[in-house]
Design an enzyme around this catalytic site. Structure first.
Site, mmCIF file in Angstrom:
data_model
loop_
_atom_site.group_PDB
_atom_site.id
_atom_site.type_symbol
_atom_site.label_atom_id
_atom_site.label_comp_id
_atom_site.label_asym_id
_atom_site.label_seq_id
_atom_site.Cartn_x
_atom_site.Cartn_y
_atom_site.Cartn_z
ATOM 1 N N THR A 243 5.328 -5.317 3.114
ATOM 2 C CA THR A 243 5.754 -5.432 1.710
ATOM 3 C C THR A 243 6.415 -4.136 1.251
ATOM 4 O O THR A 243 7.458 -4.151 0.596
ATOM 5 C CB THR A 243 4.544 -5.768 0.815
ATOM 6 N N LEU B 42 16.627 -11.519 -1.133
ATOM 7 C CA LEU B 42 16.788 -12.228 -2.408
ATOM 8 C C LEU B 42 18.195 -11.958 -2.914
ATOM 9 O O LEU B 42 18.662 -10.812 -2.879
ATOM 10 C CB LEU B 42 15.740 -11.685 -3.395
ATOM 11 N N PHE C 117 0.060 -12.971 -4.574
ATOM 12 C CA PHE C 117 -1.034 -12.503 -3.703
ATOM 13 C C PHE C 117 -2.174 -11.964 -4.577
ATOM 14 O O PHE C 117 -3.322 -12.377 -4.456
ATOM 15 C CB PHE C 117 -0.514 -11.443 -2.722
ATOM 16 N N HIS D 137 -7.608 -6.269 -12.368
ATOM 17 C CA HIS D 137 -8.451 -7.175 -11.595
ATOM 18 C C HIS D 137 -9.928 -6.839 -11.770
ATOM 19 O O HIS D 137 -10.300 -5.677 -11.707
ATOM 20 C CB HIS D 137 -8.089 -7.098 -10.117
ATOM 21 N N GLN E 65 23.177 7.910 1.202
ATOM 22 C CA GLN E 65 24.187 7.243 2.039
ATOM 23 C C GLN E 65 25.161 6.401 1.221
ATOM 24 O O GLN E 65 26.357 6.409 1.479
ATOM 25 C CB GLN E 65 23.456 6.357 3.055
ATOM 26 N N ALA F 143 7.863 1.693 -7.943
ATOM 27 C CA ALA F 143 6.513 2.044 -8.394
ATOM 28 C C ALA F 143 5.793 2.642 -7.193
ATOM 29 O O ALA F 143 5.206 1.938 -6.381
ATOM 30 C CB ALA F 143 5.790 0.799 -8.898
ATOM 31 N N TYR G 4 -1.134 1.703 2.915
ATOM 32 C CA TYR G 4 -0.638 1.832 1.541
ATOM 33 C C TYR G 4 0.051 3.186 1.346
ATOM 34 O O TYR G 4 1.218 3.236 0.950
ATOM 35 C CB TYR G 4 -1.820 1.681 0.585
HETATM 36 N N1 LIG Z 1 -2.667 0.090 -11.133
HETATM 37 C C1 LIG Z 1 -2.651 1.348 -10.744
HETATM 38 O O1 LIG Z 1 -3.551 2.139 -11.099
HETATM 39 C C2 LIG Z 1 -1.530 1.854 -9.849
HETATM 40 C C3 LIG Z 1 -1.575 3.185 -9.407
HETATM 41 C C4 LIG Z 1 -0.553 3.631 -8.580
HETATM 42 C C5 LIG Z 1 0.496 2.809 -8.231
HETATM 43 N N2 LIG Z 1 0.520 1.527 -8.667
HETATM 44 C C6 LIG Z 1 1.637 0.680 -8.223
HETATM 45 O O2 LIG Z 1 2.092 -0.147 -9.276
HETATM 46 C C7 LIG Z 1 2.465 -1.432 -8.771
HETATM 47 C C8 LIG Z 1 1.745 -2.521 -9.550
HETATM 48 O O3 LIG Z 1 0.338 -2.333 -9.403
HETATM 49 P P1 LIG Z 1 -0.720 -3.282 -10.150
HETATM 50 O O4 LIG Z 1 -1.901 -2.464 -10.486
HETATM 51 O O5 LIG Z 1 -0.046 -4.069 -11.207
HETATM 52 O O6 LIG Z 1 -1.132 -4.227 -8.942
HETATM 53 P P2 LIG Z 1 -1.264 -5.814 -8.904
HETATM 54 O O7 LIG Z 1 -1.915 -6.143 -7.604
HETATM 55 O O8 LIG Z 1 -1.886 -6.328 -10.146
HETATM 56 O O9 LIG Z 1 0.250 -6.281 -8.899
HETATM 57 C C9 LIG Z 1 1.048 -6.324 -7.750
HETATM 58 C C10 LIG Z 1 1.894 -7.582 -7.811
HETATM 59 O O10 LIG Z 1 2.738 -7.643 -6.648
HETATM 60 C C11 LIG Z 1 2.673 -8.958 -6.118
HETATM 61 N N3 LIG Z 1 2.993 -8.876 -4.683
HETATM 62 C C12 LIG Z 1 2.275 -8.275 -3.707
HETATM 63 N N4 LIG Z 1 2.905 -8.416 -2.525
HETATM 64 C C13 LIG Z 1 4.041 -9.106 -2.782
HETATM 65 C C14 LIG Z 1 5.118 -9.571 -1.972
HETATM 66 N N5 LIG Z 1 5.132 -9.353 -0.645
HETATM 67 N N6 LIG Z 1 6.129 -10.256 -2.552
HETATM 68 C C15 LIG Z 1 6.119 -10.510 -3.896
HETATM 69 N N7 LIG Z 1 5.142 -10.085 -4.697
HETATM 70 C C16 LIG Z 1 4.109 -9.403 -4.149
HETATM 71 C C17 LIG Z 1 1.252 -9.404 -6.386
HETATM 72 O O11 LIG Z 1 1.073 -10.807 -6.318
HETATM 73 C C18 LIG Z 1 1.042 -8.844 -7.784
HETATM 74 O O12 LIG Z 1 1.511 -9.735 -8.767
HETATM 75 C C19 LIG Z 1 2.151 -1.425 -7.273
HETATM 76 O O13 LIG Z 1 3.327 -1.173 -6.545
HETATM 77 C C20 LIG Z 1 1.187 -0.269 -7.112
HETATM 78 O O14 LIG Z 1 1.299 0.331 -5.841
HETATM 79 C C21 LIG Z 1 -0.475 1.020 -9.472
#
Ligand SMILES: NC(=O)c1ccc[n+]([C@@H]2O[C@H](COP(=O)([O-])OP(=O)(O)OC[C@H]3O[C@@H](n4cnc5c(N)ncnc54)[C@H](O)[C@@H]3O)[C@@H](O)[C@H]2O)c1
Length: 392
Positions: free
Chosen positions: A171, A142, A115, A260, A241, A193, A224
């Site tokens: 998700t 899975l 995504f 991004h 549990q 995460a 979110y």
């Molecule tokens: N980057 C930050 O600053 C930050 C801060 C707080 C929390 N996080 C958490 O860290 C994690 C990674 O963040 P990121 O910055 O790499 O974001 P990102 O968007 O680059 O990566 C998220 C990944 O999850 C995949 N994904 C989304 N929905 C999915 C689904 N239903 N099934 C399978 N894959 C799915 C996306 O394709 C992507 O590869 C997230 O859970 C985010 O909430 C990130």
């Protein structure tokens, strides 16, 4: 011997005709000669091309037969090697985690629905015997055998998680339930995460892990914030549990290569605007504060937490905050190349009192370089491979 002139007895007219015919013969002969020279040249060019094509064919065959050159990985024996699942492993943070765990010698499976993630973030591992990439959405169950699960799958930036709020909730809830179910079945350990957004619009600063947060459950960000809060609740429900081993990382703002370009938050906005020579947009007076950590520091924290004995939530971020105005100035200076790193460091130490493992300007320079390359890229080949940890 007597040498006689061939046209001695001819009339002037006949002599003229004979010379003309002779001239024509010369022209035809020279034409043929130059044609053959051209032909030879063409053949030699064709030969060069032929050799070039043969070389390329050989190279393609080498690649097809698995002779791709991978970053160097350690060898871990069966006792130390873990089978690790990373959901969202093709995303920004996930792909850096993949790099670190692969280099440490583990077997890594990435599950991603692409995504917001990209195959190219992990393409340097495709085909490696320790690596597997599955195109799978975590809202579907899975069944694979693993020892540890890093559950990162979820859009992370506001434009991405607000694009389809229902999907974001699914998700984080159904997806997390599926990954916890998998972890329970294989008797493994799951690290969620989570995010500092679980504190919502906090009434206290800084927020420690005991703070319960201040979240609007029906606001535009709730998909979110509340999604992650339910995900945390699920982790502790499975833990209480069924005794499932869980770790919860509340991640604060993170930046670095592979983030991004349209992330929509200050780091990417400021870098893009500076690179494109546009004025930096600062809302208000720029006195509001933020903290930022470099992605490799976060990855360190995640791996340490996963392998620790601590099962309560942990904030992972840089503790020091600084103003958006200062941050904009630093990025503008780094992009323009008109500020020395030592000068910036000194400023950061005095103004911000911050000396992280990856210093801000080093991290920013790597991120700026990534953005610059992405903006210049016009073909599929114009890729930018981030330097992997360990210099690989
Ligand atoms: N980057 C930050 O600053 C930050 C801060 C707080 C929390 N996080 C958490 O860290 C994690 C990674 O963040 P990121 O910055 O790499 O974001 P990102 O968007 O680059 O990566 C998220 C990944 O999850 C995949 N994904 C989304 N929905 C999915 C689904 N239903 N099934 C399978 N894959 C799915 C996306 O394709 C992507 O590869 C997230 O859970 C985010 O909430 C990130």
């Amino acid at each position: 011997m007597r040498f006689s002139y061939p046209f001695r007895n001819c009339t002037v007219k006949n002599k003229f005709m004979a010379i003309t015919v002779f001239g024509l013969i010369l022209i035809v002969w020279f034409g043929n000669f130059s044609h053959s020279v051209g032909e030879i040249e063409r053949r030699s060019v064709n030969n060069d091309l032929f050799n070039e094509i043969e070389n390329l064919k050989r190279r393609v065959q080498e690649l097809e037969h698995g002779q791709k050159v991978y970053p160097e990985v350690k060898f871990l024996n069966v006792k130390d090697r873990k089978r690790i699942l990373i959901t969202g492993g093709a995303g920004f943070v996930g792909s850096h985690l993949v790099d670190r765990l692969m280099i440490e010698g583990h077997e890594v499976t990435v599950v991603d629905n692409f995504f917001t993630g990209r195959k190219r973030n992990v393409e340097h591992w495709i085909g490696h015997e320790n690596f597997e990439l599955l195109n799978h959405d975590v809202i579907n169950p899975l069944f694979i055998e693993v020892d540890q699960v890093y559950h990162l799958a979820s859009p992370a930036s506001p434009p991405n998680y607000m694009y389809n709020p229902v999907k974001t909730i699914k998700t984080n809830t159904i997806g997390t339930n599926n990954m916890l179910g998998l972890t329970k079945r294989v008797r493994g350990r799951l690290l969620l995460a989570s995010t500092s957004e679980v504190y919502g619009d906090p009434e206290i600063h800084p927020q420690n892990e005991d703070y319960w947060g201040h979240v609007n459950p029906i606001g535009p960000r709730a998909c979110y914030d509340e999604g992650k809060r339910v995900a945390e609740t699920m982790c502790y429900a499975y833990h209480r549990q069924d005794g499932t081993e869980i770790r919860v990382a509340r991640i604060f703002n993170t930046f670095g290569p592979r983030m991004h370009l349209n992330d929509g938050r200050v780091v990417s906005n400021f870098i893009l605007q500076s690179l494109q020579d546009q004025p930096i947009t600062i809302y208000g007076e720029g006195k509001q504060t933020r903290s930022f950590q470099y992605v490799s520091d976060l990855v360190d924290g995640l791996i340490r937490l996963m392998n620790s004995n601590y099962s309560m939530p942990v904030n992972i971020g840089n503790p020091d905050e600084y103003t958006i105005g200062d941050f904009a100035k630093i990025i503008k200076g780094l992009v323009g190349g008109n500020r020395k790193e030592s000068q910036i460091l000194q400023e950061l130490k005095t103004i911000l009192g911050w000396s992280p493992k990856v210093q801000l300007e080093v991290g920013l320079n790597r991120t700026i370089e990534y953005f610059r390359n992405e903006l210049r890229r016009t073909t599929l080949d114009g890729r930018h491979f981030t330097k992997l940890p360990g210099g690989a």
